[in-house]
Scaffold this motif. Structure first.
Motif, PDB file in Angstrom:
ATOM      1  N   TYR A 117      34.823  76.218  22.294  1.00 58.50           N
ATOM      2  CA  TYR A 117      35.674  75.319  23.092  1.00 58.50           C
ATOM      3  C   TYR A 117      37.150  75.616  22.857  1.00 58.50           C
ATOM      4  CZ  TYR A 117      37.300  71.243  25.600  1.00 58.50           C
ATOM      5  OH  TYR A 117      37.930  70.420  26.512  1.00 58.50           O
ATOM      6  N   ALA A 118      37.509  75.939  21.610  1.00 57.92           N
ATOM      7  CA  ALA A 118      38.905  76.291  21.332  1.00 57.92           C
ATOM      8  C   ALA A 118      39.324  77.544  22.097  1.00 57.92           C
ATOM      9  CB  ALA A 118      39.096  76.499  19.837  1.00 57.92           C
ATOM     10  N   LEU A 119      38.392  78.469  22.287  1.00 58.09           N
ATOM     11  CA  LEU A 119      38.709  79.731  22.956  1.00 58.09           C
ATOM     12  C   LEU A 119      38.623  79.639  24.479  1.00 58.09           C
ATOM     13  CD1 LEU A 119      36.899  82.263  20.582  1.00 58.09           C
ATOM     14  CD2 LEU A 119      39.334  81.670  20.650  1.00 58.09           C
ATOM     15  N   THR A 120      37.801  78.734  25.000  1.00 56.00           N
ATOM     16  CA  THR A 120      37.643  78.638  26.460  1.00 56.00           C
ATOM     17  C   THR A 120      38.412  77.476  27.069  1.00 56.00           C
ATOM     18  OG1 THR A 120      35.664  77.227  26.339  1.00 56.00           O
ATOM     19  CG2 THR A 120      35.322  79.622  26.302  1.00 56.00           C
ATOM     20  N   TRP A 121      38.922  76.565  26.235  1.00 47.78           N
ATOM     21  CA  TRP A 121      39.624  75.384  26.729  1.00 47.78           C
ATOM     22  C   TRP A 121      40.648  75.754  27.789  1.00 47.78           C
ATOM     23  CZ3 TRP A 121      44.817  74.130  26.802  1.00 47.78           C
ATOM     24  CH2 TRP A 121      45.112  72.828  27.162  1.00 47.78           C
ATOM     25  N   PRO A 122      40.732  74.988  28.869  1.00 46.21           N
ATOM     26  CA  PRO A 122      40.050  73.718  29.159  1.00 46.21           C
ATOM     27  C   PRO A 122      38.703  73.877  29.858  1.00 46.21           C
ATOM     28  CG  PRO A 122      41.672  74.139  30.841  1.00 46.21           C
ATOM     29  CD  PRO A 122      41.777  75.285  29.877  1.00 46.21           C
ATOM     30  N   ASP A 123      38.227  75.101  29.952  1.00 48.55           N
ATOM     31  CA  ASP A 123      36.954  75.352  30.631  1.00 48.55           C
ATOM     32  C   ASP A 123      35.795  75.313  29.645  1.00 48.55           C
ATOM     33  OD1 ASP A 123      38.174  75.846  33.184  1.00 48.55           O
ATOM     34  OD2 ASP A 123      38.826  77.786  32.396  1.00 48.55           O
ATOM     35  N   ARG A 124      34.598  75.146  30.196  1.00 51.27           N
ATOM     36  CA  ARG A 124      33.363  75.218  29.408  1.00 51.27           C
ATOM     37  C   ARG A 124      32.436  76.239  30.055  1.00 51.27           C
ATOM     38  NH1 ARG A 124      32.659  70.854  25.760  1.00 51.27           N
ATOM     39  NH2 ARG A 124      34.055  69.092  26.167  1.00 51.27           N
ATOM     40  N   PHE A 125      31.783  77.035  29.204  1.00 47.45           N
ATOM     41  CA  PHE A 125      30.854  78.045  29.684  1.00 47.45           C
ATOM     42  C   PHE A 125      29.580  78.005  28.851  1.00 47.45           C
ATOM     43  CE2 PHE A 125      35.123  79.783  30.581  1.00 47.45           C
ATOM     44  CZ  PHE A 125      35.024  79.932  31.953  1.00 47.45           C
ATOM     45  N   PRO A 126      28.473  78.510  29.381  1.00 50.86           N
ATOM     46  CA  PRO A 126      27.267  78.629  28.554  1.00 50.86           C
ATOM     47  C   PRO A 126      27.580  79.427  27.290  1.00 50.86           C
ATOM     48  CG  PRO A 126      26.759  79.083  30.849  1.00 50.86           C
ATOM     49  CD  PRO A 126      28.246  78.986  30.765  1.00 50.86           C
ATOM     50  N   GLY A 127      26.990  79.002  26.178  1.00 43.06           N
ATOM     51  CA  GLY A 127      27.283  79.652  24.903  1.00 43.06           C
ATOM     52  C   GLY A 127      26.032  80.058  24.161  1.00 43.06           C
ATOM     53  N   CYS A 128      26.218  80.414  22.884  1.00 41.16           N
ATOM     54  CA  CYS A 128      25.108  80.924  22.085  1.00 41.16           C
ATOM     55  C   CYS A 128      24.533  79.872  21.136  1.00 41.16           C
ATOM     56  CB  CYS A 128      25.539  82.163  21.302  1.00 41.16           C
ATOM     57  SG  CYS A 128      27.126  82.000  20.454  1.00 41.16           S
ATOM     58  N   ALA A 129      25.106  78.663  21.097  1.00 39.95           N
ATOM     59  CA  ALA A 129      24.560  77.610  20.245  1.00 39.95           C
ATOM     60  C   ALA A 129      23.414  76.897  20.961  1.00 39.95           C
ATOM     61  CB  ALA A 129      25.644  76.607  19.886  1.00 39.95           C
ATOM     62  N   PRO A 130      22.393  76.455  20.218  1.00 46.60           N
ATOM     63  CA  PRO A 130      21.268  75.756  20.856  1.00 46.60           C
ATOM     64  C   PRO A 130      21.664  74.363  21.313  1.00 46.60           C
ATOM     65  CG  PRO A 130      21.017  75.740  18.470  1.00 46.60           C
ATOM     66  CD  PRO A 130      22.195  76.624  18.763  1.00 46.60           C
ATOM     67  N   GLU A 131      20.911  73.816  22.262  1.00 40.60           N
ATOM     68  CA  GLU A 131      21.179  72.459  22.728  1.00 40.60           C
ATOM     69  C   GLU A 131      20.565  71.446  21.764  1.00 40.60           C
ATOM     70  OE1 GLU A 131      17.854  71.099  25.869  1.00 40.60           O
ATOM     71  OE2 GLU A 131      19.117  72.731  26.603  1.00 40.60           O
ATOM     72  N   LEU A 132      21.079  70.231  21.813  1.00 45.52           N
ATOM     73  CA  LEU A 132      20.553  69.138  20.995  1.00 45.52           C
ATOM     74  C   LEU A 132      19.282  68.596  21.638  1.00 45.52           C
ATOM     75  CD1 LEU A 132      20.938  67.139  18.639  1.00 45.52           C
ATOM     76  CD2 LEU A 132      22.401  65.782  20.158  1.00 45.52           C
ATOM     77  N   ASP A 133      18.190  68.613  20.892  1.00 48.51           N
ATOM     78  CA  ASP A 133      16.886  68.176  21.399  1.00 48.51           C
ATOM     79  C   ASP A 133      16.642  66.731  20.978  1.00 48.51           C
ATOM     80  OD1 ASP A 133      14.302  67.762  22.170  1.00 48.51           O
ATOM     81  OD2 ASP A 133      13.445  69.471  21.084  1.00 48.51           O
ATOM     82  N   PHE A 134      16.819  65.805  21.905  1.00 50.42           N
ATOM     83  CA  PHE A 134      16.669  64.394  21.571  1.00 50.42           C
ATOM     84  C   PHE A 134      15.211  64.007  21.309  1.00 50.42           C
ATOM     85  CE2 PHE A 134      20.957  64.203  23.120  1.00 50.42           C
ATOM     86  CZ  PHE A 134      21.530  63.163  22.404  1.00 50.42           C
ATOM     87  N   THR A 135      14.263  64.835  21.717  1.00 49.56           N
ATOM     88  CA  THR A 135      12.866  64.523  21.412  1.00 49.56           C
ATOM     89  C   THR A 135      12.574  64.712  19.934  1.00 49.56           C
ATOM     90  OG1 THR A 135      12.036  66.769  21.838  1.00 49.56           O
ATOM     91  CG2 THR A 135      12.187  65.262  23.718  1.00 49.56           C
ATOM     92  N   GLN A 136      13.412  65.495  19.242  1.00 45.98           N
ATOM     93  CA  GLN A 136      13.228  65.724  17.816  1.00 45.98           C
ATOM     94  C   GLN A 136      14.182  64.891  16.962  1.00 45.98           C
ATOM     95  OE1 GLN A 136      10.701  67.745  16.683  1.00 45.98           O
ATOM     96  NE2 GLN A 136      10.183  67.797  18.875  1.00 45.98           N
ATOM     97  N   LEU A 137      15.104  64.195  17.598  1.00 47.23           N
ATOM     98  CA  LEU A 137      16.096  63.405  16.873  1.00 47.23           C
ATOM     99  C   LEU A 137      15.568  61.986  16.680  1.00 47.23           C
ATOM    100  CD1 LEU A 137      18.967  63.374  15.691  1.00 47.23           C
ATOM    101  CD2 LEU A 137      19.790  62.681  17.952  1.00 47.23           C
TER     102      LEU A 137
END
Length: 383
Positions: free
Chosen positions: A272-292
């Motif tokens: 986010y610091a590098l793409t701000w103010p834009d957002r793009f698909p990244g390499c981090a996994p999404e938060l899975d609320f079924t496991q939270l």
């Protein structure tokens, strides 16, 4: 056109994850800087082909020069701390990401800002030790400080509605609590380096992992938040969020609260610091609320973890108080990692140096470095 990136601290935890982001986004790496990890730096040079490389450790720089000798297209090498500052000044990159550990990153932050570069800042010590110098440089030269720490990135993201941001009344700065959360002083007395390095959620370098165990990291982040977001320290509340899913929150004048959530993966705030103010698909996994299953909150124990209390004292004193706290902590953590002092000695020494002087008033860059030297000497004379 792909962004060009100068990355300072490329072989550390934040640095390697920053290169994950650069790889995923197709960024050009203009320059790299590291301390002494020649093997990893060589691999990074082979993959990203930077035009310039700086190595802080002179012996490591000599090793790298020997191994690059005769290699076609090898980058130009710069030596020592001065070389890293020189990289930060260079025209060419769109952004300088400063992931250097400790006060060693301050000179590079100032150099980048003063030479017209936006800075993606992972080096919290730049603001802790020289907050007014850094913020004044950014204002004078019209450059931006883009936070990389997960907590400050979360706050920054929550404040993107500029109209609502004008009514900010409180920051809720989250902390994992580290590996020793819930323990009392008597339980901490015998904790070793190996114990303190077992962080429950994050994969970080040794120094910042120890800082998390002592809650010094949260104290430094509180000071950093004061400079980044303009609230007084009493309006910044540290909240323990053990799962590291909520990365921080903000409260507005109507008592509405916004939070930023995500998996504990530093590639999200780096990107986010590098793409701000834009957002793009990244390499981090999404938060899975079924496991939270749960998100819990608790209070930070300042009576047990004295580093956090010391940082609050330091920012209240103002001036060079935070610099003294940081210098004492860097020296104490070094001694702890070398098994020369106990875990509780870190907080004792940091608090003692903050209590040793008033520290108020304005300061210059030379004053910062002298205060840092004196704080380290204080620790060595009181162990």
């Amino acid at each position: 056109m792909a962004k060009k990136l100068t990355l300072l601290g490329s072989t550390g935890s934040i640095g390697t994850q920053s290169l994950d982001v650069a790889r995923a986004q197709g960024y050009e790496v203009y320059a790299l800087a590291a301390n002494s990890n020649v093997d990893l730096l060589l691999k990074q040079i082979e993959e990203f082909h930077p035009a310039y490389v700086a190595v802080a450790n002179p012996d490591a720089c000599d090793q790298l020069a020997a191994r690059l000798g005769g290699v076609a297209g090898a980058p130009k090498l710069l030596r020592g701390a001065e070389g890293i500052v020189e990289l930060a000044k260079m025209e060419g990159p769109d952004v300088v990401l400063n992931a250097v550990v400790g006060i060693a990153g301050l000179g590079a932050t100032l150099a980048a800002l003063e030479n017209g570069h936006d800075v993606a800042l992972a080096n919290k010590e730049s603001l802790v030790t020289g907050g007014h110098l850094v913020t004044e440089a950014a204002a004078k030269h019209g450059t931006k400080l883009l936070p990389v720490d997960s907590e400050h990135s979360a706050i920054f993201q929550c404040l993107q509605d500029a109209h609502s941001a004008k009514t900010l009344t409180k920051i809720l700065l989250t902390a994992s609590g580290g590996p020793f959360f819930g323990m009392k002083r008597e339980e901490l007395a015998g904790k070793t380096r190996a114990d303190a390095l077992k962080h429950p959620n994050w994969n970080m370098g040794a120094k910042i992992t120890i800082d998390s165990a002592t809650l010094m990291n949260k104290g430094l982040e509180l000071i950093e938040a004061v400079w980044l977001f303009g609230l007084p320290p009493e309006k910044i509340q540290v909240v323990v969020q053990r799962q590291s899913i909520i990365h921080s929150m903000v409260q507005f004048s109507d008592n509405s609260i916004l939070a930023q959530l995500g998996v504990p993966d530093m590639r999200i705030p780096i990107q986010y610091a590098l793409t701000w103010p834009d957002r793009f698909p990244g390499c981090a996994p999404e938060l899975d609320f079924t496991q939270l299953k749960s998100i819990t909150f608790d209070v930070a124990d300042e009576e047990t973890f004295r580093c956090l209390a010391a940082c609050k004292k330091a920012i209240a004193k103002g001036g060079l108080g935070p610099c003294a706290a940081n210098g004492a902590n860097e020296e104490a953590v070094r001694l702890f990692l070398e098994d020369k002092i106990g875990f509780l000695d870190i907080g004792r020494l940091v608090e003692a140096v903050v209590d040793s002087d008033s520290f108020g008033g304005s300061y210059t860059l030379d004053d910062v470095y002298e205060c840092d030297r004196m704080a380290r000497q204080f620790v060595l004379s009181h162990i």
